[in-house]
Design a protein around this motif. Structure first.
Motif, short mmCIF file in Angstrom:
data_model
loop_
_atom_site.label_atom_id
_atom_site.label_comp_id
_atom_site.label_asym_id
_atom_site.label_seq_id
_atom_site.Cartn_x
_atom_site.Cartn_y
_atom_site.Cartn_z
N THR A 65 -0.69 -6.65 -2.86
CA THR A 65 -0.27 -7.65 -3.83
C THR A 65 1.11 -8.19 -3.48
N ALA A 66 2.01 -7.34 -2.98
CA ALA A 66 3.35 -7.82 -2.66
C ALA A 66 3.30 -8.85 -1.53
N LEU A 108 8.98 -6.49 -8.06
CA LEU A 108 8.63 -5.80 -9.30
C LEU A 108 7.47 -6.49 -9.98
N GLY A 151 -5.57 -6.11 -8.59
CA GLY A 151 -4.72 -5.17 -9.32
C GLY A 151 -5.29 -4.73 -10.64
N ALA A 188 -2.34 3.82 -4.04
CA ALA A 188 -1.36 3.03 -4.79
C ALA A 188 -0.50 2.21 -3.85
N ALA A 233 5.13 -7.93 -8.62
CA ALA A 233 3.88 -7.73 -7.87
C ALA A 233 3.32 -6.33 -8.04
N VAL A 234 4.03 -5.44 -8.73
CA VAL A 234 3.52 -4.07 -8.87
C VAL A 234 2.33 -4.06 -9.82
N PRO A 235 1.17 -3.58 -9.37
CA PRO A 235 0.03 -3.50 -10.29
C PRO A 235 0.29 -2.46 -11.36
N SER A 236 -0.30 -2.65 -12.53
CA SER A 236 0.04 -1.78 -13.65
C SER A 236 -0.37 -0.33 -13.39
N VAL A 267 13.24 -1.10 -9.57
CA VAL A 267 12.32 -1.44 -8.49
C VAL A 267 12.47 -0.48 -7.32
N THR A 327 1.73 -12.12 -2.79
CA THR A 327 2.63 -12.87 -3.68
C THR A 327 3.76 -13.50 -2.89
N PHE A 355 -0.20 -1.87 -3.69
CA PHE A 355 1.07 -2.53 -3.90
C PHE A 355 1.42 -3.42 -2.71
N VAL A 406 -0.30 1.21 -10.56
CA VAL A 406 0.72 1.80 -9.69
C VAL A 406 1.95 2.16 -10.51
#
Lengths: 292, 295, 318
Positions: C294-295, A111, C237, C287, A113-116, C48, C298, C291, A118
């Protein structure tokens, strides 16, 4: 040769250190130079007397008041949802070791890591989906934005609460049971206050993020012109969006000035939050620093 | 413990205040009656007794008219709430077609496919031309359609090849949803290509801001948006004015339309009638357009 | 009251003390607390999962029909006949901008950390750290706003080409945006090392620069890596800076003065309300890509994070 490298590093470090201070000062000075002359009741309320504007008697057009109210509603709404939920979830992750803890933790990291943007698209897609299935009247609105913002900032209180609780010393943890307190009583009266500094940093992070985020509200209901939010199912204005909109599409010099004024207002708001956070954190640190 | 209590109470109080503010500005009609007591004109009387909300989205050329009308109506009748958003004509069609807004504005006529797919009803209310604009310091004053095509395709890339200074040409274009872009592309460029490297801006206002700030810029906006900050070029010697647009001498013309999904509700119909009435006509003229009623 | 066997923490290590359960009469409030906090966690997890489900649902038709990966190479030209809804230029734009921003920001962050950890006198160091802290609280839109009115005209004049809304302006602004985050990540790591290493080095006669170069930065390497990767994530992001400053032309950037569009700006710009249209699927693909990127990054950083072990100036090396 080694001395040259050290010299280089020193010079470079000085440049960077002074540079970052200069950049920060430059931003503030630039905004103040271009926008300070707009500050005043006119910026917020146009030509409506402030008591009439605040009480909702007369609508304000051409002032920042609707955007300020919109931002406040968003921030407080998202905080009211995300903070209790986040602290409770953080408590669970820290206090109870179960087989699901690791999965939950991983989900929370996901959660975070979710870009805003998205998240905003998710909110918009949710409305499109709801329109086709359960709620044909669903629309992008304040409620949706609050929900999405709350999801966006949820990881902050969860993580900081969990970390702060886990960092409590064994003595602190034994204190409750040694006095005959139940787990709940220990948590509420000892653990949470002891961890309050960490928890509060998560709270402040969440509030700050909710106040400044633009990408989420861009896709879930913010508009350029809506007046003070007319309830949870209405479109609304917000300061960050007003700044973005006026910067890109101002039609007159006045509107551009208003953008600068709005930038100063938003900066002041976040700075005040920052100062408040530091002050509370210092106070808590004084109360709860480990005794020798 | 007291600090946490204090913070918790502050948060709760704040949340209550926030929700209260959101609530009290909501439905409760103002007891003192009609706004600031100014006389409500005959045109605005049509809103008497109506309440509800109108969400408007779409064409950005329409925004000055919509905002001014919204301001007058809401000042006189606070229980009516009107929100105005942009996005471009394509967004207007999509949003009104899906029922997300009550009025979708377009700066181009609806296609039959759009009308059939969503059951849209269209209401033209103004004539607007689309002008080619450059920075006021640009010496170029006239452009042929052929030159415009070459510039937009990227084949002419310096102003000196078009009769101006030695300065690279910076192209600005609108996003895909724009009706202004579509009209410009069809009528001036004859559907010719627009170079990929053109900067994309999201509204008429944004285009104006971009062109005002850039000496080598060239872009296009509705004539209603033209003022001293930009310079509108003549096309084949014809000046870009609303009079020329209306008479047909200036080729790049479009109407501004309000569209609804099916027959509009009484409140929305009142709004449409207001815009197309005499008081609305004054607003339209003030914004720089020519009022019209024909399809 | 029987102490249970030492419970296992979720990372497998034994808890530091046995969990005690006190009395029976308080079980109700304990059970209530457990249920309530579990419910909160479940709600958070459900949120989530909802997001993941949405992205999966939007992207699955593309994956099934095999169009997903080709989309990453195609250009975005929705008005061609037939319309092409590729996000290739945006992928390139996102990666390019983020990489450039990191290239600018990472050395600067390291420099600021060096400044704050020995090179500068304490008062100045504290000022710099306070400023960096404050900058993390500054809204992104402010950075974009100042960039539009201060930086873009400068770049336009300096490059004498292009409109100022370019890769260079956006990269500079993004760099300023992420410097505070990266700096704090490295700074936290340096703090965790404790004062021992630095003191020992000073006692040996090393200058601050030597201490940093040979010892501190080496030991803080996990923090440096985390800072670099997470800063890159933040840059990728970010929506608003690229939206306001980068020009938004859907093309592959060829020069620093050229205009570029990022995935995030693309999602914000293209509003598609028909969720079965190719445009919406393309946006959803953008999108999902963002995601996943970035996931993964991270998660990789979390894997690499090891708890800091404060070491002295042994010959152990980093």
């Amino acid at each position: 040769m080694r001395k040259a490298a050290d010299r280089l590093l020193t010079v470079f470090a000085w440049t960077c250190g002074l540079g970052i201070v200069a950049v920060a000062a430059g931003i503030v000075v630039f905004l103040c130079l271009r926008g300070a002359h707009t500050l005043g009741p006119r910026l917020l309320f146009d030509d409506v007397p402030w008591w009439q504007a605040v009480s909702g008697q007369r609508p304000v057009f051409g002032g920042l008041w609707p955007a300020v109210v919109g931002t406040l509603c968003l921030t407080l709404g998202a905080a009211a949802v995300a903070i209790p939920l986040g602290v409770a979830a953080g408590v669970y992750l820290a206090e109870y070791g179960g087989r699901w803890t690791r999965s939950f933790s991983a989900l929370v990291d996901l959660l975070a890591a979710v870009p805003s943007v998205v998240m905003g698209l998710f909110g918009f897609g949710l409305i499109l989906f709801l329109r086709k299935t359960l709620l044909p009247e669903a629309n992008t609105c304040l409620l949706l934005s609050i929900f999405c913002l709350a999801l966006l900032v949820l990881p902050y209180p969860i993580r900081t609460t969990e970390t702060a609780l886990r960092a409590l010393s064994p003595e602190m943890r034994l204190l409750g049971p040694s006095l005959g307190l139940s787990q709940w009583q220990s948590l509420w009266r000892i653990h949470l206050p002891a961890a309050s500094r960490g928890i509060l940093s998560g709270v402040i992070l969440a509030v700050g993020r909710a106040a400044e985020d633009t990408a989420v509200i861009l896709l879930t209901g913010v508009v350029a012109n809506a007046g003070v939010p007319g309830g949870l199912t209405a479109h609304f204005e917000a300061l960050p969006f007003t700044i973005y909109y006026l910067a890109a599409e101002h039609r007159t010099g006045d509107e551009l000035d208003r953008a600068f004024g709005a930038a100063i207002v938003l900066l002041a708001l976040t700075a005040a939050l920052f100062v408040l956070a530091t002050w509370i954190e210092r106070g808590l640190h004084r109360r709860w620093r480990p005794q020798p | 413990m007291t600090s946490i209590r204090f913070v918790a109470m502050a948060l709760v109080l704040g949340a209550c205040t926030g929700l209260l503010l959101a609530g009290c500005s909501g439905g409760s009609p103002q007891k003192t009656g009609k706004g600031d007591g100014a006389a409500v004109s005959a045109e605005l009387q049509r809103f008497d007794g109506l309440q509800g909300k109108i969400d408007i989205a779409g064409g950005t050329a329409h925004i000055p008219v919509m905002e001014e009308a919204a301001k007058r109506i809401q000042t006189a009748f606070p229980e009516i709430r009107i929100t105005v958003a942009g996005g471009g004509s394509g967004v207007g069609v999509e949003k009104v077609g899906q029922g997300l807004v009550q009025i979708g504005n377009t700066g181009r006529p609806l296609t039959q496919k759009e009308k059939d797919a969503h059951g849209l009803v269209t209401f033209p209310f103004a004539i607007d031309g689309v002008a080619v604009v450059v920075h006021p310091s640009n010496p170029v004053a006239d452009l042929t359609p052929a030159a415009a095509r070459d510039i937009c395709a990227g084949e002419i890339s310096n102003w000196k090849d078009a009769g101006g200074d030695d300065r690279p040409i910076n192209l600005y274009t609108r996003d895909e949803a724009s009706g202004t872009r579509e009209v410009f592309w069809e009528k001036l460029l004859a559907k010719g290509p627009i170079a990929e490297k053109a900067n994309v801006v999201a509204s008429n206002g944004a285009m104006k801001v971009a062109v005002t700030g850039d000496r080598g810029a060239i872009g296009y906006i509705g004539i209603g948006h033209v003022d001293d900050a930009v310079k509108a070029l003549k096309v084949d010697g014809v000046e870009a004015s609303q009079a020329n647009a209306s008479s047909g001498k200036y080729p790049v013309v479009r109407k501004l339309y309000m569209n609804t999904k099916g027959k509009p509700s009484p409140l929305v119909q009142a709004f449409i009638d207001y815009i197309r009435g005499p008081e609305g006509a004054k607003l339209i003229e003030k914004a720089g357009y020519i009022p019209t009623q024909d399809e | 009251m029987k102490p249970e066997a030492p419970a296992r923490e979720s990372n497998g290590r034994a808890a530091s003390f046995p969990r005690l359960r006190v009395g029976l009469q308080t079980d109700r409030s304990d059970a209530w607390m457990r249920r309530a906090t579990l419910a909160a966690t479940v709600v958070a997890a459900a949120g989530v999962l909802l997001i993941l489900a949405f992205l999966a649902a939007a992207v699955t038709p593309l994956l099934v029909s095999g169009e997903f990966f080709p989309l990453l190479g195609k250009p975005w030209r929705p008005f061609d006949e037939p319309g092409r809804y590729g996000i290739g230029p945006m992928v390139a734009g996102s990666l390019l901008l983020a990489a450039l921003a990191m290239l600018l920001a990472f050395p600067a962050s390291v420099g600021i950390c060096c400044f704050a950890h020995g090179v500068a006198p304490r008062p100045l160091a504290r000022v710099a750290l306070a400023v960096v802290h404050w900058m993390t609280a500054v809204p992104t839109v402010i950075y974009g706003f100042v960039a539009v009115f201060l930086l873009v005209p400068l770049v336009r004049g300096a490059l004498a080409a292009g409109t100022g809304f370019s890769v260079l302006s956006a990269a500079l602004t993004l760099a300023v945006l992420i410097v505070p985050t990266v700096t704090l990540l490295i700074h936290v790591r340096l703090e965790q090392l404790g004062p021992d290493a630095a003191l020992t080095c000073r006692a040996l006669g090393m200058s601050p620069a030597q201490t940093l170069r040979h010892v501190l930065l080496v030991q803080a390497r996990p923090g440096l890596v985390a800072g670099a990767v997470l800063g890159f994530c933040r840059a990728v992001g970010d929506t608003l800076v690229a939206l306001m400053v980068a020009g938004n032309a859907a093309q592959l950037p060829t020069s620093p003065a050229g205009s570029v569009r990022t995935l995030a700006a693309h999602i914000a710009l293209v509003v598609a309300t028909d969720w079965q249209s190719p445009a919406f699927r393309s946006i959803a693909a953008a999108a999902a890509l963002l995601f996943v990127l970035t996931a993964v990054l991270t998660a990789a950083v979390r894997r690499l994070q090891r708890p800091p072990t404060p070491r002295g100036c042994h010959a152990q090396g980093g």
